[in-house]
Design a protein around this motif. Sequence first.
Motif, PDB file in Angstrom:
ATOM      1  N   PRO A 139       1.278  19.317 -10.841  1.00 37.99           N
ATOM      2  CA  PRO A 139       1.896  18.519  -9.401  1.00 37.99           C
ATOM      3  C   PRO A 139       3.151  20.258  -9.743  1.00 37.99           C
ATOM      4  CG  PRO A 139       2.116  16.842 -10.556  1.00 37.99           C
ATOM      5  CD  PRO A 139       0.809  18.443 -11.933  1.00 37.99           C
ATOM      6  N   GLN A 140       3.778  20.607 -10.769  1.00 39.35           N
ATOM      7  CA  GLN A 140       4.546  21.998 -10.338  1.00 39.35           C
ATOM      8  C   GLN A 140       4.254  22.832 -10.034  1.00 39.35           C
ATOM      9  OE1 GLN A 140       6.406  21.736 -14.341  1.00 39.35           O
ATOM     10  NE2 GLN A 140       8.552  20.205 -13.185  1.00 39.35           N
ATOM     11  N   ILE A 141       2.738  23.485 -10.388  1.00 39.11           N
ATOM     12  CA  ILE A 141       2.523  24.457  -9.811  1.00 39.11           C
ATOM     13  C   ILE A 141       2.123  24.413  -8.323  1.00 39.11           C
ATOM     14  CG2 ILE A 141       0.299  25.791  -9.836  1.00 39.11           C
ATOM     15  CD1 ILE A 141       2.930  26.154 -12.186  1.00 39.11           C
ATOM     16  N   ARG A 142       1.590  22.840  -8.147  1.00 40.77           N
ATOM     17  CA  ARG A 142       0.898  22.775  -6.229  1.00 40.77           C
ATOM     18  C   ARG A 142       2.011  23.234  -5.694  1.00 40.77           C
ATOM     19  NH1 ARG A 142      -4.057  21.456  -5.757  1.00 40.77           N
ATOM     20  NH2 ARG A 142      -3.312  20.344  -3.186  1.00 40.77           N
ATOM     21  N   GLU A 143       3.727  22.503  -6.342  1.00 43.60           N
ATOM     22  CA  GLU A 143       4.372  22.718  -5.150  1.00 43.60           C
ATOM     23  C   GLU A 143       5.190  24.409  -5.394  1.00 43.60           C
ATOM     24  OE1 GLU A 143       7.363  20.947  -3.820  1.00 43.60           O
ATOM     25  OE2 GLU A 143       5.796  19.147  -4.170  1.00 43.60           O
ATOM     26  N   ARG A 144       4.948  25.497  -6.525  1.00 45.03           N
ATOM     27  CA  ARG A 144       5.022  26.645  -6.311  1.00 45.03           C
ATOM     28  C   ARG A 144       3.815  26.959  -5.053  1.00 45.03           C
ATOM     29  NH1 ARG A 144       5.908  30.807 -10.282  1.00 45.03           N
ATOM     30  NH2 ARG A 144       6.119  32.181  -9.036  1.00 45.03           N
ATOM     31  N   GLY A 145       2.563  26.550  -5.093  1.00 49.78           N
ATOM     32  CA  GLY A 145       1.739  27.250  -4.256  1.00 49.78           C
ATOM     33  C   GLY A 145       2.018  26.736  -2.896  1.00 49.78           C
ATOM     34  N   LEU A 146       2.603  25.700  -2.499  1.00 49.78           N
ATOM     35  CA  LEU A 146       2.927  25.417  -1.324  1.00 49.78           C
ATOM     36  C   LEU A 146       4.166  26.315  -0.543  1.00 49.78           C
ATOM     37  CD1 LEU A 146       2.948  22.113  -0.934  1.00 49.78           C
ATOM     38  CD2 LEU A 146       1.113  23.206  -0.874  1.00 49.78           C
ATOM     39  N   ALA A 147       5.032  26.688  -1.246  1.00 54.00           N
ATOM     40  CA  ALA A 147       6.431  27.448  -1.206  1.00 54.00           C
ATOM     41  C   ALA A 147       5.355  28.563  -1.031  1.00 54.00           C
ATOM     42  CB  ALA A 147       7.081  27.766  -2.496  1.00 54.00           C
ATOM     43  N   ALA A 148       4.537  29.622  -1.904  1.00 51.07           N
ATOM     44  CA  ALA A 148       4.152  30.411  -1.248  1.00 51.07           C
ATOM     45  C   ALA A 148       3.293  30.771   0.152  1.00 51.07           C
ATOM     46  CB  ALA A 148       2.960  30.917  -2.873  1.00 51.07           C
ATOM     47  N   LEU A 149       2.091  29.522   0.485  1.00 50.32           N
ATOM     48  CA  LEU A 149       1.233  29.619   1.398  1.00 50.32           C
ATOM     49  C   LEU A 149       2.552  29.374   2.626  1.00 50.32           C
ATOM     50  CD1 LEU A 149      -1.012  27.111   0.518  1.00 50.32           C
ATOM     51  CD2 LEU A 149      -1.683  28.900   1.067  1.00 50.32           C
ATOM     52  N   SER A 150       3.687  28.184   2.370  1.00 49.89           N
ATOM     53  CA  SER A 150       5.269  28.569   3.244  1.00 49.89           C
ATOM     54  C   SER A 150       5.632  29.983   3.576  1.00 49.89           C
ATOM     55  CB  SER A 150       6.067  27.678   3.166  1.00 49.89           C
ATOM     56  OG  SER A 150       5.675  26.338   3.076  1.00 49.89           O
ATOM     57  N   SER A 151       5.839  30.649   2.797  1.00 50.45           N
ATOM     58  CA  SER A 151       6.172  32.764   2.694  1.00 50.45           C
ATOM     59  C   SER A 151       5.227  33.340   3.546  1.00 50.45           C
ATOM     60  CB  SER A 151       6.087  32.891   1.572  1.00 50.45           C
ATOM     61  OG  SER A 151       6.337  34.627   1.300  1.00 50.45           O
ATOM     62  N   LEU A 152       4.042  32.472   3.829  1.00 50.72           N
ATOM     63  CA  LEU A 152       2.656  33.410   4.400  1.00 50.72           C
ATOM     64  C   LEU A 152       2.711  33.223   5.344  1.00 50.72           C
ATOM     65  CD1 LEU A 152      -0.527  32.330   2.463  1.00 50.72           C
ATOM     66  CD2 LEU A 152       0.666  34.936   3.284  1.00 50.72           C
ATOM     67  N   HIS A 153       3.073  32.477   6.481  1.00 51.54           N
ATOM     68  CA  HIS A 153       4.004  31.797   7.564  1.00 51.54           C
ATOM     69  C   HIS A 153       4.488  31.837   8.370  1.00 51.54           C
ATOM     70  CE1 HIS A 153       4.286  28.938  11.160  1.00 51.54           C
ATOM     71  NE2 HIS A 153       5.792  29.017  10.831  1.00 51.54           N
ATOM     72  N   ARG A 154       5.707  32.730   7.042  1.00 54.72           N
ATOM     73  CA  ARG A 154       7.058  32.466   7.471  1.00 54.72           C
ATOM     74  C   ARG A 154       6.869  34.564   7.667  1.00 54.72           C
ATOM     75  NH1 ARG A 154       9.632  29.748   3.303  1.00 54.72           N
ATOM     76  NH2 ARG A 154       9.282  31.477   2.388  1.00 54.72           N
ATOM     77  N   ASP A 155       6.338  35.185   6.769  1.00 52.48           N
ATOM     78  CA  ASP A 155       6.336  36.630   6.881  1.00 52.48           C
ATOM     79  C   ASP A 155       5.098  36.728   8.048  1.00 52.48           C
ATOM     80  OD1 ASP A 155       7.994  37.444   5.652  1.00 52.48           O
ATOM     81  OD2 ASP A 155       6.698  37.456   3.725  1.00 52.48           O
ATOM     82  N   GLY A 156       4.043  35.770   8.836  1.00 54.10           N
ATOM     83  CA  GLY A 156       3.532  36.439   9.551  1.00 54.10           C
ATOM     84  C   GLY A 156       2.002  37.066   9.393  1.00 54.10           C
TER      85      GLY A 156
END
Length: 213
Positions: free
Chosen positions: A157-174
């Motif tokens: 679960p903790q690693i998956r939370e980090r993964g979601l943050a990484a995927l959100s960064s993709l979105h923010r950076d276009g």
Amino acid sequence: MARRGPRWYFSFRSPYSWMAYRDLTGSHPDVAERIEWLPFWEPDESAQDHLERNDIALPYVAMSKEKHLYILQDVRRLARARGLEMVWPVDPAPRWEVSHLAYLAADELGAGRKFIDETYRARWELGEDISDPETMGRIGKTLGLDPLVLAGAHQDPQIRERGLAALSSLHRDGVFGVPFFISGFDKFWGVDRLPDFVGTVRAHLDRHTVKED
């Protein structure tokens, strides 16, 4: 929001990202050490549901037969030009979260770069299935890490939370594909844009050094 430093998005799935990794670390190690490394992968169903609930949309590019055949030809051509021996991998049941979340786990343990090197080698030089948790466990053992931690990272679960943050960064950076490089307001897509990115990063570092002097 504070301006972020230079960074690049990589993916274990992409042969172009593999070549960019080899070029970056082999020809521009000074830049490789000064930038942020961020993973890009297609989320599984659970992660996708979370992203959609938060109005985060990630790009998906359809792969036609014609495009696939072109990429096969192009990648072999680029590999020969770099003197790289490659094996085109077969993905019987691709689960890209397995390897990319294992990277996040390895990174937490201080072995992120070594994990990237071993995983690219496994996929593109040995033709191994990096969607198989057992492959992640073997790589973990090679790096002196707990194999069970890397094999089970996609369920942590903790690693998956980090993964979601990484995927959100993709979105923010276009970000819409890999390899993708960002320096200030400048964005560069594709392995052939790496020299331009390197030049921009070095110019920024030179200006920063002059100001400090």
